[in-house]
Design a protein around this motif. Structure first.
Motif, PDB file in Angstrom:
ATOM      1  N   LYS A 251      -5.422  -2.978   0.030  1.00  0.00           N
ATOM      2  CA  LYS A 251      -5.538  -1.646  -0.562  1.00  0.00           C
ATOM      3  C   LYS A 251      -4.502  -1.439  -1.660  1.00  0.00           C
ATOM      4  O   LYS A 251      -4.785  -0.806  -2.693  1.00  0.00           O
ATOM      5  CB  LYS A 251      -5.382  -0.569   0.522  1.00  0.00           C
ATOM      6  CG  LYS A 251      -6.546  -0.490   1.490  1.00  0.00           C
ATOM      7  CD  LYS A 251      -6.346   0.657   2.471  1.00  0.00           C
ATOM      8  CE  LYS A 251      -7.530   0.752   3.446  1.00  0.00           C
ATOM      9  NZ  LYS A 251      -7.343   1.868   4.419  1.00  0.00           N
ATOM     10  N   SER A 252      -3.311  -1.976  -1.426  1.00  0.00           N
ATOM     11  CA  SER A 252      -2.252  -1.845  -2.423  1.00  0.00           C
ATOM     12  C   SER A 252      -2.614  -2.559  -3.713  1.00  0.00           C
ATOM     13  O   SER A 252      -2.450  -2.018  -4.817  1.00  0.00           O
ATOM     14  CB  SER A 252      -0.939  -2.411  -1.870  1.00  0.00           C
ATOM     15  OG  SER A 252       0.083  -2.316  -2.833  1.00  0.00           O
ATOM     16  N   LYS A 254      -5.580  -3.262  -4.788  1.00  0.00           N
ATOM     17  CA  LYS A 254      -6.669  -2.526  -5.430  1.00  0.00           C
ATOM     18  C   LYS A 254      -6.140  -1.315  -6.190  1.00  0.00           C
ATOM     19  O   LYS A 254      -6.567  -1.031  -7.324  1.00  0.00           O
ATOM     20  CB  LYS A 254      -7.692  -2.076  -4.376  1.00  0.00           C
ATOM     21  CG  LYS A 254      -8.881  -1.331  -4.970  1.00  0.00           C
ATOM     22  CD  LYS A 254      -9.879  -0.932  -3.897  1.00  0.00           C
ATOM     23  CE  LYS A 254     -11.065  -0.182  -4.508  1.00  0.00           C
ATOM     24  NZ  LYS A 254     -12.045   0.228  -3.455  1.00  0.00           N
ATOM     25  N   ALA A 255      -5.189  -0.606  -5.572  1.00  0.00           N
ATOM     26  CA  ALA A 255      -4.600   0.567  -6.225  1.00  0.00           C
ATOM     27  C   ALA A 255      -3.849   0.171  -7.491  1.00  0.00           C
ATOM     28  O   ALA A 255      -3.935   0.854  -8.519  1.00  0.00           O
ATOM     29  CB  ALA A 255      -3.669   1.291  -5.264  1.00  0.00           C
ATOM     30  N   GLU A 263      -2.614   8.083  -7.224  1.00  0.00           N
ATOM     31  CA  GLU A 263      -3.394   7.009  -6.602  1.00  0.00           C
ATOM     32  C   GLU A 263      -2.526   5.792  -6.302  1.00  0.00           C
ATOM     33  O   GLU A 263      -2.897   4.947  -5.474  1.00  0.00           O
ATOM     34  CB  GLU A 263      -4.538   6.595  -7.532  1.00  0.00           C
ATOM     35  CG  GLU A 263      -5.566   7.691  -7.769  1.00  0.00           C
ATOM     36  CD  GLU A 263      -6.586   7.314  -8.833  1.00  0.00           C
ATOM     37  OE1 GLU A 263      -7.602   8.020  -8.951  1.00  0.00           O
ATOM     38  OE2 GLU A 263      -6.359   6.321  -9.548  1.00  0.00           O
ATOM     39  N   ASP A 270       2.171   0.599   1.505  1.00  0.00           N
ATOM     40  CA  ASP A 270       1.526  -0.623   1.988  1.00  0.00           C
ATOM     41  C   ASP A 270       2.332  -1.873   1.630  1.00  0.00           C
ATOM     42  O   ASP A 270       2.378  -2.824   2.410  1.00  0.00           O
ATOM     43  CB  ASP A 270       0.115  -0.728   1.419  1.00  0.00           C
ATOM     44  CG  ASP A 270      -0.815   0.345   1.966  1.00  0.00           C
ATOM     45  OD1 ASP A 270      -0.448   0.969   2.976  1.00  0.00           O
ATOM     46  OD2 ASP A 270      -1.889   0.560   1.381  1.00  0.00           O
TER      47      ASP A 270
END
Length: 289
Positions: A251-252, A254-255, A263, A270
């Motif tokens: 997730k990190s 992707k962010a 965002e 993470d």
């Protein structure tokens, strides 16, 4: 007046993995040298925690009085938001750094590694002058280097040396890995703050690299620990097991690749969690292996 919960938020609890992970990794490396001592490890952890709380309050104070934090996105800034008086935040910063100094002195005195006092003094000065003083080095793009040195090399190798009286190649690998993770946390933070830092004249490494370059730097930094894990296969330990923490970063990553502003805030959390998980699994593998 700031409430207790606001003071806790101002200490930035999400950064605590940056203080815990180097000591945990160092404990594992010390155990691999048959040199683990629980009370020295505990003292090292307390020193690291006091140091990071001190640097967080010091940053809050220094950035706040300069006006850098007035429009910043992210966790509460006590001074910048007007929640707490600057003098009180300064006292909290100096008190935390003082606790780190006293505990560090006790650790050095008990271990007899007196030259480590110099390293401790450099760490405390580094904590203050990151954003404090007339020419804070954090405003000139040297923050990532300092984080790598203090929360990577010094944190891990200091924990090992105070117990074992020496370091190892495995300990150095752990130091590089944790330092890279810590740099990645700061890089994510500075990526989020590029617009406001440019407005305030704060020239972080992120503002120098630009948006795209900073995102690439983050991805490179979080790759390093897993390269270290692969390299540790040659050490004959099970430290490669820390490779299983990689999904924590999905997730990190992707962010970082696509996110902007708020965002990016989860990326800090993470990345810190991945760093802590990596350090714990590596330490356990080194201790039992």
């Amino acid at each position: 007046m700031a409430t207790v919960s606001e003071w806790i938020e101002g200490a930035r609890p999400r950064t605590l993995p940056n203080a815990v992970a180097p000591v945990v990794a160092g404990v594992g490396a010390a155990a691999a040298l048959d040199a683990f001592t629980w009370w020295q490890s505990l003292l090292a952890l307390l020193v690291s925690l006091a140091l990071i709380v001190g640097v967080n309050y010091a940053n809050d104070y220094s950035d706040g009085v300069r006006g850098t934090d007035e429009n910043r996105v992210g966790p509460l800034r006590l001074v910048g938001s007007g929640t707490a008086e600057p003098k009180k935040v300064l006292v909290a910063a100096l008190a935390s750094l003082g606790v780190a100094g006293v505990l560090g002195l006790l650790l050095v005195a008990a271990s007899g590694r007196w030259w480590l006092l110099a390293m401790g003094a450099v760490c405390i000065l580094g904590a203050w002058f990151y954003t404090g003083g007339k020419k804070p080095y954090g405003y000139y793009g040297f923050g990532e280097i300092a984080v790598f040195v203090f929360f990577g090399l010094a944190g891990v190798l200091g924990t090992v040396y105070v117990q074992a009286g020496r370091v190892s190649w495995v300990a150095l690998g752990c130091a590089v890995a944790v330092g890279s993770f810590s740099c990645a946390v700061l890089t994510a933070n500075n990526l989020r703050d590029i617009p406001t830092d440019l407005e305030s004249g704060k020239r972080t490494l992120a503002t120098r690299l630009g948006d795209r370059g900073t995102r690439r730097l983050y991805l490179a930094l979080v790759t390093v620990p897993y390269l270290v894990s692969l390299a540790m296969i040659a050490s004959g330990t099970f430290a490669w097991v820390a490779l299983i923490t990689a999904p924590v970063l999905l997730k990190s990553v992707k962010a970082i690749r696509t996110g902007h502003g708020r965002e990016l805030i989860p990326a800090l959390r993470d990345t810190g969690l991945a760093m802590l998980a990596w350090a714990v699994l590596t330490a356990v593998a080194l201790a039992v292996g």
